[in-house]
Design an enzyme around this catalytic site. Structure first.
Site, short mmCIF file in Angstrom:
data_model
loop_
_atom_site.label_atom_id
_atom_site.label_comp_id
_atom_site.label_asym_id
_atom_site.label_seq_id
_atom_site.Cartn_x
_atom_site.Cartn_y
_atom_site.Cartn_z
N ASP A 31 0.84 -1.19 0.00
CA ASP A 31 0.00 0.00 0.00
C ASP A 31 0.88 1.25 0.00
O ASP A 31 1.90 1.31 0.69
CB ASP A 31 -0.92 0.00 1.23
N ILE A 32 0.47 2.25 -0.79
CA ILE A 32 1.26 3.47 -0.94
C ILE A 32 1.23 4.31 0.35
O ILE A 32 2.12 5.14 0.57
CB ILE A 32 0.74 4.28 -2.15
N ASN A 86 -12.95 -3.18 2.69
CA ASN A 86 -13.85 -2.03 2.81
C ASN A 86 -14.81 -2.05 1.63
O ASN A 86 -14.38 -2.08 0.49
CB ASN A 86 -13.04 -0.72 2.81
N GLY A 92 -15.60 3.26 3.91
CA GLY A 92 -14.38 3.99 3.58
C GLY A 92 -13.66 3.48 2.36
O GLY A 92 -12.47 3.75 2.17
N GLN A 93 -14.39 2.74 1.49
CA GLN A 93 -13.74 2.28 0.25
C GLN A 93 -13.46 3.48 -0.64
O GLN A 93 -14.36 4.26 -0.96
CB GLN A 93 -14.63 1.27 -0.49
N HIS A 99 -10.60 -5.25 -3.25
CA HIS A 99 -9.25 -5.58 -2.79
C HIS A 99 -9.29 -5.95 -1.32
O HIS A 99 -10.15 -5.48 -0.58
CB HIS A 99 -8.28 -4.41 -3.02
N LEU A 100 -8.34 -6.78 -0.92
CA LEU A 100 -8.20 -7.19 0.48
C LEU A 100 -6.97 -6.48 1.05
O LEU A 100 -5.89 -6.54 0.46
CB LEU A 100 -7.98 -8.70 0.59
N HIS A 101 -7.16 -5.80 2.17
CA HIS A 101 -6.01 -5.26 2.90
C HIS A 101 -5.47 -6.36 3.80
O HIS A 101 -6.24 -7.04 4.49
CB HIS A 101 -6.44 -4.10 3.81
#
Ligand code: 5GP
Ligand code: ZN
Length: 113
Positions: A31-32, A86, A92-93, A99-101
């Protein structure tokens, strides 16, 4: 694939990202804007906006399998890690491509904000 979707473009290699893992159907990137010492995103190559948009158990299951594999590779499996999806505005998407965090490397609080 959606030409103006950020994660489709990352999946196609049009936008650079730190890819840490690949399967035939998904990639995992860093993640950035990491929210934990390890913060990875498991991103399907296929453009699906949210969990609301598919009930394909094989597809969804493959994403979880990829999440557990990247967690194992990052050595998060012993101490623990969190997998978050999310979905939609209130969750909060911010990127409308499922995608999965995968978050780990620090103690997590509950409930999430
Ligand atoms: P969401 O808020 O939709 O659940 O998660 C989107 C995630 O994508 C955020 O954690 C955000 O930091 C990350 N992100 C947004 N743009 C980029 C990018 O260009 N590259 C990478 N690697 N991550 C991104
Ligand atoms: Zn997309």
């Amino acid at each position: 694939m959606s030409t103006d979707c950020l994660f489709c473009r990352i999946a196609k290699g049009e936008i650079p990202a730190q890819v840490v893992y690949r399967t035939p159907t998904a990639i995992a990137i860093r993640d950035i804007n990491p929210q934990a010492p390890v913060h990875l995103l498991v991103i399907p190559l296929e453009h699906v906006e949210t969990l609301n948009d598919t009930a394909d158990a094989e597809f969804l299951g493959s994403l979880l399998v990829a999440a557990r594999e990247v967690a194992r590779r990052e050595r998060l499996d012993l101490k623990g890690y969190r997998v978050v999806v999310n979905n939609g505005v209130e969750a909060g998407q911010t990127v409308p491509h499922l995608h999965l965090h995968v978050l780990g490397g620090r103690a997590m609080r509950w409930p999430p904000g």
